[in-house]
Write a protein that holds these residues in place. Structure first.
Motif, PDB file in Angstrom:
ATOM      1  N   PRO A  66      21.760  39.696  64.224  1.00 16.02           N
ATOM      2  CA  PRO A  66      21.752  40.704  65.146  1.00 16.02           C
ATOM      3  C   PRO A  66      20.561  41.559  63.973  1.00 16.02           C
ATOM      4  N   SER A  67      20.435  40.641  62.714  1.00 14.82           N
ATOM      5  CA  SER A  67      19.100  41.332  61.922  1.00 14.82           C
ATOM      6  C   SER A  67      18.017  40.789  62.818  1.00 14.82           C
ATOM      7  N   LEU A  68      18.031  40.536  63.738  1.00 11.01           N
ATOM      8  CA  LEU A  68      16.088  40.732  64.826  1.00 11.01           C
ATOM      9  C   LEU A  68      16.190  41.229  65.131  1.00 11.01           C
ATOM     10  N   PHE A  69      17.283  42.007  65.395  1.00 10.60           N
ATOM     11  CA  PHE A  69      17.223  43.433  66.636  1.00 10.60           C
ATOM     12  C   PHE A  69      16.141  44.869  65.288  1.00 10.60           C
ATOM     13  N   SER A  70      16.802  46.367  66.256  1.00  9.43           N
ATOM     14  CA  SER A  70      15.216  46.915  65.370  1.00  9.43           C
ATOM     15  C   SER A  70      16.391  47.423  64.419  1.00  9.43           C
ATOM     16  N   ARG A  71      15.997  48.030  63.295  1.00  7.68           N
ATOM     17  CA  ARG A  71      16.504  48.353  62.508  1.00  7.68           C
ATOM     18  C   ARG A  71      17.600  49.648  62.652  1.00  7.68           C
ATOM     19  N   LEU A  72      17.189  50.345  64.298  1.00  4.57           N
ATOM     20  CA  LEU A  72      18.443  51.367  63.795  1.00  4.57           C
ATOM     21  C   LEU A  72      19.547  50.922  64.097  1.00  4.57           C
ATOM     22  N   LEU A  73      19.510  50.072  64.732  1.00  7.99           N
ATOM     23  CA  LEU A  73      20.908  49.928  65.615  1.00  7.99           C
ATOM     24  C   LEU A  73      22.340  49.467  64.893  1.00  7.99           C
ATOM     25  N   ASN A  74      23.352  50.175  65.104  1.00  8.99           N
ATOM     26  CA  ASN A  74      24.362  50.367  64.137  1.00  8.99           C
ATOM     27  C   ASN A  74      25.323  49.091  64.495  1.00  8.99           C
ATOM     28  N   THR A  75      25.689  47.908  63.357  1.00  4.57           N
ATOM     29  CA  THR A  75      25.967  46.732  64.271  1.00  4.57           C
ATOM     30  C   THR A  75      27.842  46.368  63.626  1.00  4.57           C
ATOM     31  N   TRP A  76      28.714  46.333  65.214  1.00  3.30           N
ATOM     32  CA  TRP A  76      29.750  45.904  64.483  1.00  3.30           C
ATOM     33  C   TRP A  76      30.388  44.295  64.847  1.00  3.30           C
ATOM     34  N   ARG A  77      30.944  43.589  64.525  1.00  2.74           N
ATOM     35  CA  ARG A  77      31.147  42.343  65.225  1.00  2.74           C
ATOM     36  C   ARG A  77      31.979  41.964  65.224  1.00  2.74           C
ATOM     37  N   PHE A 329      26.966  43.255  53.587  1.00  3.40           N
ATOM     38  CA  PHE A 329      26.392  42.492  52.559  1.00  3.40           C
ATOM     39  C   PHE A 329      25.301  41.009  53.552  1.00  3.40           C
ATOM     40  N   GLY A 330      24.040  41.051  52.937  1.00  2.00           N
ATOM     41  CA  GLY A 330      23.400  40.647  53.646  1.00  2.00           C
ATOM     42  C   GLY A 330      23.501  40.278  55.476  1.00  2.00           C
ATOM     43  N   ARG A 331      22.568  41.969  55.875  1.00  2.00           N
ATOM     44  CA  ARG A 331      23.163  41.604  57.587  1.00  2.00           C
ATOM     45  C   ARG A 331      21.493  42.281  57.992  1.00  2.00           C
ATOM     46  N   PHE A 332      20.906  41.876  56.702  1.00  2.00           N
ATOM     47  CA  PHE A 332      19.487  42.152  57.477  1.00  2.00           C
ATOM     48  C   PHE A 332      18.669  40.771  57.467  1.00  2.00           C
ATOM     49  N   LEU A 333      18.908  39.911  55.912  1.00  2.00           N
ATOM     50  CA  LEU A 333      18.775  38.470  56.041  1.00  2.00           C
ATOM     51  C   LEU A 333      17.789  38.249  57.735  1.00  2.00           C
ATOM     52  N   THR A 334      16.772  37.529  57.418  1.00  2.00           N
ATOM     53  CA  THR A 334      16.110  36.958  58.200  1.00  2.00           C
ATOM     54  C   THR A 334      16.282  35.251  58.357  1.00  2.00           C
TER      55      THR A 334
END
Ligand code: ZN
Length: 445
Positions: A66-77, A329-334
């Protein structure tokens, strides 16, 4: 990950592997906190109308980045984006969103499939396999239906919170999106007519990016004419992150402010199938869709002939991250893949962990598998608290308890004992995911 990197990794000790992942994460955290990125984020907020809409996304645990999507997104998995009933964590997020009287909510509930390689959602496949041997189309349909169910559950819960707070309920709380994990193209799925078995209407961004390519090439005095597909080889690289993100924002901005036939097609589809969205939600949705068109144009991923070749085609997760309070942790790693879950309780966590271990084993992940326990805090507050503080003690003792609980599960205990898994607790900054502390609770075991 390249074969060279993989070979190098195989010679690393477990401690070196842990350090390597933390280092990658912290490099990204630094970029995110920096001025150039903050400026891009501000522009995205304006384009998406973030003052009036909050955009959230629900992703499957084995869906890609999901890090490939906009940083604006609040993500849940959650596995298969399956949410049979809203648990404590997601519930709190929805409750907060409902309290924001001047801001609407738009949840993108996603399911995933693979258009070219056909390996689709592992969870959906495994669930169906209990009854029959499904083909990729059946797995895809099932995953989409499950996401539809989750959207209904969320809608109901969110509106319960609205009523309890005296806020007008929202007619539509979210939309359904399909992700093709081969090219990362998004498909907006029209709501199904209940009770009528008919073809699902949808709008595919990757197709739009190809179909309207000449329009994009001609935009703003041909500003983007040399940019088609230039990030194909480097969209996942930390070094190119800022430049890539900047180009995405520029192109999204340009497209949203142009009345060309591409944007008209997006508008027409939303108008036809989503008349129950309010203008602020439409603005947010349009931003997310057009941003994906920009992503597709700049990576050219959708135009790769034959089988896709990027580094995320096969499962290549390096570790798992388990974050009971969200903000992993690690949610912005590309540059590398981590499994991530935000489960509501220890039971859910254990079942997610065991499923993810199964997936790690399937692609011969290195042992021991690393499971990061991620606890988000505010960096400033955390530092101000200092070593001796009750609030700090509370956070630490909660994480320690979880660490103990996990080790008490028979299955996990066995995996730890056999050296197949190692659990690494981390305290991270909620905003950037930077690691602030790596507590050691082994003495409690
Ligand atoms: Zn999945």
């Amino acid at each position: 990950m390249s074969p060279e990197m993989k070979n190098r990794e195989e010679t690393l000790s477990i401690e070196e592997r842990i350090e390597q992942i933390i280092e990658s994460n912290d490099t990204m955290a630094e970029i995110l906190a920096g001025d150039p990125f903050q400026k891009l984020l501000q522009r995205e907020k304006e384009l998406a109308g973030s003052d009036e809409v909050q955009i959230g996304g629900i992703f499957c645990v084995d869906g890609r980045l999901p890090s490939l999507f906009s940083r604006l997104l609040n993500t849940w998995r959650s596995a298969g984006s399956y949410v049979p009933k809203v648990g404590a964590l997601l519930g709190t997020a929805l409750e907060h969103a409902a309290k924001e009287k001047d801001r609407f909510l738009l949840e993108l509930v996603t399911s995933h499939y693979s258009g070219k390689t056909g390996h689709g959602c592992g969870w959906a496949k495994a669930t169906l396999q209990q009854y029959f041997d499904p083909n990729p189309e059946e797995v895809r349909d099932f995953a989409r239906k499950v996401a539809g169910g989750t959207l209904n559950v969320i809608t109901q819960k969110f509106n319960e919170f609205c009523k309890a707070d005296g806020v007008t309920p929202q007619e539509r709380v979210g939309v359904q999106i399909e992700i093709d994990t081969d090219d990362f193209g998004l498909t907006l799925v029209a709501p199904e007519n209940r009770g009528v078995e008919m073809q699902v209407e949808s709008l595919n961004m990757a197709r739009l990016a190809i179909h309207h390519k000449s329009e994009i090439l001609a935009l703003d005095k041909s500003r983007f004419k040399d940019k088609a597909g230039i990030y194909l080889e480097k969209f996942d690289k930390t070094e190119s992150f800022l430049e890539f993100y900047g180009d995405i924002v520029d192109l999204t901005d340009c497209l949203l402010n142009t009345k060309n036939s591409l944007v008209k097609e997006v508008d027409a589809f939303i108008r036809e199938y989503f008349s129950d969205l309010v203008p602020a939600q439409i603005k947010g949705l349009k931003f997310m869709l057009v941003r994906n068109i920009a992503f597709e144009f700049l990576t050219g991923l959708n135009e790769v002939e034959g089988e896709p070749t990027h580094s995320f085609v096969e499962h290549d997760e390096r570790a798992m991250v388990f974050s009971p309070r969200g903000k992993r942790f690690g949610r912005f790693l590309t540059n590398l893949q981590l499994f991530g879950t935000t489960p509501s309780n220890t039971e859910e966590a254990i079942s997610a962990i065991l499923m993810e271990i199964g997936l790690l084993e399937a692609h011969e992940g290195q042992k021991p598998h690393i499971l990061f326990l991620s606890e988000p805090v505010d960096e400033k507050v955390w530092i101000e608290l200092g070593e001796k503080n009750e609030l700090r003690d509370l956070v630490i003792s909660k994480q320690a308890q979880l660490f103990i609980d996990l080790h008490q599960n028979i299955e996990i205990k066995r995996l730890v004992k056999e050296g197949k898994i190692v659990i690494v607790p981390l305290i991270v900054d909620a905003d950037t995911a930077k690691v602030l502390e790596r507590p050691d609770y082994t003495a409690y075991l």
